[in-house]
Design a protein around this motif. Structure first.
Motif, PDB file in Angstrom:
ATOM      1  N   ARG A   1      -2.963  -4.913  13.756  1.00 54.52           N
ATOM      2  CA  ARG A   1      -2.175  -5.415  12.328  1.00 54.52           C
ATOM      3  C   ARG A   1      -0.556  -5.023  12.504  1.00 54.52           C
ATOM      4  NH1 ARG A   1      -0.195  -4.968   7.064  1.00 54.52           N
ATOM      5  NH2 ARG A   1       0.198  -2.875   7.835  1.00 54.52           N
TER       6      ARG A   1
ATOM      7  N   LYS B   1       6.149  -4.472   2.917  1.00 49.40           N
ATOM      8  CA  LYS B   1       5.320  -5.496   2.656  1.00 49.40           C
ATOM      9  C   LYS B   1       6.156  -6.771   3.159  1.00 49.40           C
ATOM     10  CE  LYS B   1       1.881  -6.733  -0.683  1.00 49.40           C
ATOM     11  NZ  LYS B   1       0.862  -6.091  -0.336  1.00 49.40           N
TER      12      LYS B   1
ATOM     13  N   GLU C   1      -6.126   0.145   7.733  1.00 50.45           N
ATOM     14  CA  GLU C   1      -6.326  -0.458   6.540  1.00 50.45           C
ATOM     15  C   GLU C   1      -6.797  -1.705   7.067  1.00 50.45           C
ATOM     16  OE1 GLU C   1      -3.089  -1.665   4.742  1.00 50.45           O
ATOM     17  OE2 GLU C   1      -1.813  -1.419   6.332  1.00 50.45           O
ATOM     18  N   CYS C   2      -7.154  -2.636   5.982  1.00 55.31           N
ATOM     19  CA  CYS C   2      -7.719  -4.188   6.098  1.00 55.31           C
ATOM     20  C   CYS C   2      -6.503  -4.903   5.982  1.00 55.31           C
ATOM     21  CB  CYS C   2      -8.422  -4.333   5.074  1.00 55.31           C
ATOM     22  SG  CYS C   2     -10.072  -3.286   4.996  1.00 55.31           S
ATOM     23  N   SER C   3      -6.539  -6.151   5.899  1.00 54.09           N
ATOM     24  CA  SER C   3      -5.469  -7.358   6.107  1.00 54.09           C
ATOM     25  C   SER C   3      -4.614  -7.036   4.810  1.00 54.09           C
ATOM     26  CB  SER C   3      -5.946  -8.650   6.212  1.00 54.09           C
ATOM     27  OG  SER C   3      -6.962  -8.638   7.084  1.00 54.09           O
ATOM     28  N   GLY C   4      -5.083  -6.889   3.659  1.00 49.83           N
ATOM     29  CA  GLY C   4      -4.208  -6.605   2.572  1.00 49.83           C
ATOM     30  C   GLY C   4      -4.655  -5.722   1.503  1.00 49.83           C
ATOM     31  N   CYS C   5      -5.389  -4.639   2.101  1.00 53.68           N
ATOM     32  CA  CYS C   5      -5.699  -3.687   1.373  1.00 53.68           C
ATOM     33  C   CYS C   5      -5.858  -2.251   1.866  1.00 53.68           C
ATOM     34  CB  CYS C   5      -7.057  -4.097   0.515  1.00 53.68           C
ATOM     35  SG  CYS C   5      -8.575  -4.319   1.342  1.00 53.68           S
ATOM     36  N   ASN C   6      -5.753  -1.358   1.109  1.00 50.64           N
ATOM     37  CA  ASN C   6      -6.046   0.135   1.838  1.00 50.64           C
ATOM     38  C   ASN C   6      -7.411   0.525   1.745  1.00 50.64           C
ATOM     39  OD1 ASN C   6      -2.827   0.567   0.240  1.00 50.64           O
ATOM     40  ND2 ASN C   6      -3.124   1.188   2.549  1.00 50.64           N
TER      41      ASN C   6
ATOM     42  N   TYR D   1       1.481 -10.658   8.095  1.00 53.68           N
ATOM     43  CA  TYR D   1      -0.078 -11.196   7.983  1.00 53.68           C
ATOM     44  C   TYR D   1      -0.187 -12.339   9.287  1.00 53.68           C
ATOM     45  CZ  TYR D   1       0.716  -8.995   3.620  1.00 53.68           C
ATOM     46  OH  TYR D   1       1.030  -8.117   2.379  1.00 53.68           O
TER      47      TYR D   1
ATOM     48  N   THR E   1      -8.449  -0.640  -1.862  1.00 54.34           N
ATOM     49  CA  THR E   1      -7.560  -0.891  -3.104  1.00 54.34           C
ATOM     50  C   THR E   1      -6.334  -1.602  -2.804  1.00 54.34           C
ATOM     51  OG1 THR E   1      -6.266   0.979  -2.356  1.00 54.34           O
ATOM     52  CG2 THR E   1      -8.005   1.774  -3.788  1.00 54.34           C
ATOM     53  N   GLY E   2      -6.134  -2.336  -3.596  1.00 48.75           N
ATOM     54  CA  GLY E   2      -4.936  -3.391  -3.583  1.00 48.75           C
ATOM     55  C   GLY E   2      -4.549  -3.825  -5.051  1.00 48.75           C
ATOM     56  N   THR E   3      -3.444  -4.251  -5.252  1.00 52.35           N
ATOM     57  CA  THR E   3      -3.057  -4.783  -6.690  1.00 52.35           C
ATOM     58  C   THR E   3      -4.266  -6.078  -7.143  1.00 52.35           C
ATOM     59  OG1 THR E   3      -0.805  -4.339  -6.367  1.00 52.35           O
ATOM     60  CG2 THR E   3      -1.352  -5.952  -8.051  1.00 52.35           C
TER      61      THR E   3
ATOM     62  N   GLY F   1       0.431   1.358  -0.436  1.00 48.07           N
ATOM     63  CA  GLY F   1       0.019   0.574  -1.498  1.00 48.07           C
ATOM     64  C   GLY F   1       0.202   1.314  -2.952  1.00 48.07           C
ATOM     65  N   ILE F   2       0.850   0.823  -3.759  1.00 43.98           N
ATOM     66  CA  ILE F   2       0.602   1.336  -5.098  1.00 43.98           C
ATOM     67  C   ILE F   2      -0.673   1.947  -5.863  1.00 43.98           C
ATOM     68  CG2 ILE F   2       1.067  -0.841  -6.719  1.00 43.98           C
ATOM     69  CD1 ILE F   2       2.883   2.896  -7.347  1.00 43.98           C
ATOM     70  N   THR F   3      -1.518   0.829  -5.307  1.00 44.93           N
ATOM     71  CA  THR F   3      -2.996   1.169  -6.022  1.00 44.93           C
ATOM     72  C   THR F   3      -3.709   2.416  -5.152  1.00 44.93           C
ATOM     73  OG1 THR F   3      -2.974  -1.330  -5.937  1.00 44.93           O
ATOM     74  CG2 THR F   3      -4.983  -0.123  -6.562  1.00 44.93           C
ATOM     75  N   ARG F   4      -3.294   2.341  -4.170  1.00 50.50           N
ATOM     76  CA  ARG F   4      -3.735   3.635  -3.336  1.00 50.50           C
ATOM     77  C   ARG F   4      -3.235   4.908  -3.985  1.00 50.50           C
ATOM     78  NH1 ARG F   4      -1.024   6.653   0.338  1.00 50.50           N
ATOM     79  NH2 ARG F   4      -2.070   7.592   2.329  1.00 50.50           N
TER      80      ARG F   4
HETATM   81  C1  LIG Z   1      -0.375  -5.383  -0.602  1.00 53.63           C
HETATM   82  C2  LIG Z   1      -1.229  -4.567   0.552  1.00 53.63           C
HETATM   83  C3  LIG Z   1      -1.609  -3.513   0.399  1.00 53.63           C
HETATM   84  C4  LIG Z   1      -2.119  -3.104  -1.041  1.00 53.63           C
HETATM   85  O1  LIG Z   1      -0.883  -2.595  -1.735  1.00 53.63           O
HETATM   86  P1  LIG Z   1      -0.802  -2.504  -3.321  1.00 53.63           P
HETATM   87  O2  LIG Z   1       0.641  -2.041  -3.751  1.00 53.63           O
HETATM   88  O3  LIG Z   1      -1.670  -1.623  -3.602  1.00 53.63           O
HETATM   89  O4  LIG Z   1      -0.972  -3.915  -3.926  1.00 53.63           O
HETATM   90  C5  LIG Z   1      -2.146  -2.768   1.306  1.00 53.63           C
HETATM   91  N1  LIG Z   1      -2.266  -3.056   2.705  1.00 53.63           N
HETATM   92  C6  LIG Z   1      -1.708  -4.350   2.929  1.00 53.63           C
HETATM   93  C7  LIG Z   1      -1.600  -4.661   4.279  1.00 53.63           C
HETATM   94  C8  LIG Z   1      -1.035  -5.094   2.012  1.00 53.63           C
HETATM   95  O5  LIG Z   1      -0.415  -6.186   2.319  1.00 53.63           O
END
Ligand SMILES: *Cc1c(COP(=O)(O)O)cnc(C)c1O
Length: 245
Positions: free
Chosen positions: A82, A92, A128-133, A97, A190-192, A154-157
């Motif tokens: 990634r 971000k 991490e994953c594609s869009g979350c920690n 992506y 975790t992610g928003t 990430g802020i959720t992290r």
């Molecule tokens: C958006 C995103 C996150 C999570 O971030 P938040 O601020 O918690 O939404 C984690 N990893 C990736 C690759 C992201 O794009």
């Protein structure tokens, strides 16, 4: 990326205005949320390879369900990375992506929810994953990979680390070898958009391991606490929320 940032005041003002203008789309309490997505993009008239001469800051929003029930079935991707050191993985950026769409689409066709990426240098630590920690739990310790440029901080992290530590857990940021994931009691992301989601299984080189799910998990407790703060059900002692009218 040489993009000028809006100021904090401009940012908050734009988010507030977007929410107020879309008030009728805020789902009723407990039925979802208004997902707000701010973005900054170059909109100058440039042909050369250089930063844009003009930028547009845009905030858009959409109602989303709460997706509480969903769990993740992850597949470890050990071919495509990634993010690489020196790249843009830690911010971000939209460019993070597109390189993973192909393996992600293939994984989804096989029934997986997302890919779990390994570090590009050694291929032995999870990132991490594609869009979350990602977090792992073992005993009283919750661990998440250190963010050093290849992981989105990430802020959720950050919020979950703070909440978990308030709940009495020892929170560690460190390198996490893929081998250790097979030893974890619980894994969650975790992610928003997802807030906190339990990982039901991880598949790596043909081997699948399953994790604890359900009401007794730490993931559920963390999810309930963070959404409780967001919705005003739990007192916000940390100043994370803002009342707007
Ligand atoms: C958006 C995103 C996150 C999570 O971030 P938040 O601020 O918690 O939404 C984690 N990893 C990736 C690759 C992201 O794009």
């Amino acid at each position: 990326m040489c993009m000028p940032s809006p100021t904090v005041d401009q940012f908050i003002d734009a988010v507030k205005k977007t929410v107020l203008a879309n008030k009728k789309w805020v789902p009723p309490h407990g039925r979802g949320s208004l997902y707000i997505r701010p973005l900054l993009m170059g909109t100058g008239r440039n042909l050369e390879v250089k930063p844009s001469s003009e930028y547009t800051f845009l905030v858009y929003a959409s109602p989303v369900g709460n997706g509480l029930k969903g769990v993740l079935n992850l597949m470890v991707e050990d071919n495509v990375h990634r993010a690489t050191p020196g790249g843009t993985g830690g911010i971000k950026a939209v460019t993070n992506y597109s390189p993973i769409y192909k393996p992600l689409t293939e994984a989804k066709a096989k029934g997986f929810s997302d890919l779990l990426y390994l570090d590009a240098l050694t291929g032995s630590n999870i990132e991490e994953c594609s869009g979350c920690n990602i977090f792992i739990l073992k005993g009283n310790v919750i661990s998440t990979p250190t963010t050093h440029g290849t992981i989105l901080p990430g802020i959720t992290r950050k919020s979950i680390m703070e909440i978990a530590s308030d709940l009495g857990y020892q929170v560690e940021e460190r390198a996490i070898p893929i081998k250790e994931v097979f030893d974890a009691e619980e894994v969650f992301c975790t992610g928003t958009a997802m807030i906190v989601k339990s990982v039901a299984s991880i598949t790596y080189q043909g081997k699948t391991i399953e994790y604890k799910l359900g009401a007794e998990t730490l993931a559920q407790k963390l999810h309930a606490t963070l959404t409780g703060i967001q919705t005003g059900v739990i007192e916000d002692k940390l100043g994370w929320t803002m009342v707007i009218d």
